[in-house]
Design an enzyme around this catalytic site. Structure first.
Site, PDB file in Angstrom:
ATOM      1  CD  GLU A 175      -1.440  -5.715   0.587  1.00  0.00           C
ATOM      2  OE1 GLU A 175      -1.416  -6.838   1.171  1.00  0.00           O
ATOM      3  OE2 GLU A 175      -0.760  -5.462  -0.401  1.00  0.00           O
ATOM      4  CB  CYS A 196       0.000  -9.427  -1.517  1.00  0.00           C
ATOM      5  SG  CYS A 196       1.255  -8.271  -0.969  1.00  0.00           S
TER       6      CYS A 196
END
Length: 475
Positions: free
Chosen positions: A247, A281
């Site tokens: 990720e 993110c």
């Protein structure tokens, strides 16, 4: 201040050195922790390898109850844990409490998924040659999981790796971010209260340069990493035969179409470009606004950003706290300066005091500026006009990243078109790309990584399908 032990095969242990964690806001000591030796790291890996078969065979009720216990204990200690997150990470207490609440839910979802986790049955007598045959399809753990976690969510992103590993019966070794190991060490304390077998989990707060040995160890066949793209792809390149999930972040875009509720869009984008000081993110980094409403939207956005409360993260009213370090803030400041030197305009913000940066809104940013192309990971927002919906969606896709996007619109046609065309792993209609429900699949495409988190998705990632065919049955 007491020195926190680390967790070696489910038991507390001390190494031969200690390190100190400081609060990014004021530099005060947040805590100290013991660092494992190379020999202790080896013991943890050996224990995870040794217990793998036992872990995979654990009854469902044992795994589910262990996860439910962690969820309950996190809830009982919520205020203590939130204050620890704020102290080591600099995250405002408002957001820290939200993170603890999400971790409570993450372990609860994992307990529920564990009880639903079961094999599939397929009749094979759909063809004459397979008469009397039945297939039982189960999922089996690849083996022990190495979980490498980031600083920005020092509890819940650990939970998203630990909980699904326990759920499927896989031992897990956590290597937390060096800047924020204390929350994961406290989580280890709670895990140690369960009836999980020795070796089922370890929390090893080693420095990043020592992670390579763990990554390459063949006894840890799964590596789950959350962090920057260069580091993530370097890990994948080191171990091409391992099962690696990555990720890797992004530069999330929010599209504001002409039919959007501009007040709602401005308030949500202002807040979620700056929550966690932009260190998420899926924090909003790029705002793409249809030309016909661009000026009206900016007139709402700038005051909304200026109205955010920036300051001491321990203050209940603070919405924007410091970045994780002065060095991180200096990097963000430099990127903003480079954009301005190239022609960008500062609509608000940009001043820095220590690790804290006043939230920044930029206009007229060149397409090749770092704040446009890369992941800023700071409280910086750029506003760009789009001539049409075609132009807006093309601008979203003009990125090497593809984690999540948000589209503010009332049109179902525009929503489903976005779902067809936008190159992202997640699409949020009517809200910011920063929305995440912890049970939903979460992950990206392009340079935003491979694999998915979210409990069921991660459980699938940590396992492989195994087929048993039964023969000679009367079906």
């Amino acid at each position: 201040m007491d020195v926190r032990t680390f967790w070696l095969a489910g038991r507390p242990a001390d190494g031969d050195t200690e390190l100190t964690v400081t609060n990014p806001h004021d530099g005060r000591e947040a805590g100290r922790y013991s660092v494992p030796t190379d020999e202790q790291v080896e013991q943890a890996v050996a224990a995870a390898h040794a217990v793998a078969k036992e872990a995979a065979a654990l009854p469902v009720h044992v795994r589910a109850e262990a996860l439910a216990h962690v969820s309950r204990r996190l809830a009982e200690r919520a205020d203590e844990i939130a204050r620890l997150i704020t102290a080591e990470n600099g995250k405002p207490i408002f957001w820290a409490r939200g993170e603890v609440g999400r971790a409570v839910a993450t372990f609860r979802f994992a307990a529920e998924e564990t009880r639903r986790w079961s094999g599939d049955v397929q009749r094979l007598d759909t063809e004459p040659a397979a008469a009397g045959r039945l297939a039982y399809v189960s999922r089996v753990p690849h083996g022990p999981v190495l979980a490498i976690t980031p600083f920005n969510f020092p509890l819940n992103l650990v939970a998203h790796k630990v909980a699904p590993a326990i759920a499927v019966g896989a031992p897990v070794i956590v290597k937390p971010a060096p800047a924020t190991p204390l929350s994961s060490l406290l989580l280890g304390e709670i895990l140690a209260e369960t009836d999980l077998p020795a070796g089922m989990f370890s929390v090893l707060p080693v420095q990043n340069e020592r992670a390579s040995g763990l990554v390459q160890d063949p006894r840890l066949p799964v590596v789950s990493f959350t962090g920057s793209a260069p580091v993530g792809y370097a890990i994948a390149d080191q171990v091409p035969r391992k099962h690696v999930t990555l990720e890797l972040g992004g530069n999330a875009a929010a599209v504001v179409l002409a039919d959007a509720d501009l007040d709602w869009a401005a308030s949500r984008i202002a807040l979620f470009s700056n929550y966690q000081a932009g260190q998420s993110c899926i924090a909003v980094q790029r705002v793409i606004v249809e030309r016909s409403v661009h000026d009206a939207f900016v007139e709402r956005l700038v005051p909304a950003v200026e109205g955010l409360v920036t300051g001491d993260p321990a203050d209940e009213k603070t919405q924007v706290g410091p970045l994780v370090s002065v060095e991180a803030a200096e990097r963000v400041e430099q990127w903003v300066r480079e954009a301005v030197d190239a022609g960008a305009r500062v609509l608000t913000g940009g001043s820095r005091e220590g690790a804290t940066i006043a939230p920044v809104v930029l206009a007229d940013v060149p397409a090749d500026a770092k704040v446009t192309r890369e992941e800023v990971f700071g409280p910086v927002l750029i506003v760009q006009p789009a001539e049409s919906i075609d132009d807006a969606y093309a601008m979203v896709n003009d990125s090497k990243y593809g984690l999540q996007a948000g589209v503010f619109t009332r049109s179902l046609d525009a929503a489903f078109r976005a779902n067809r065309e936008l190159e992202v792993g997640g699409l949020i209609i009517g809200d910011v790309p920063s929305y995440r429900a912890d049970q939903m699949p979460y992950g990206g495409v392009k340079d935003s990584g491979i694999g998915r988190e979210g409990l069921h998705s991660a459980m699938t990632d940590y396992t492989y399908e195994k087929v048993m065919v039964l023969t000679g049955l009367s079906l």
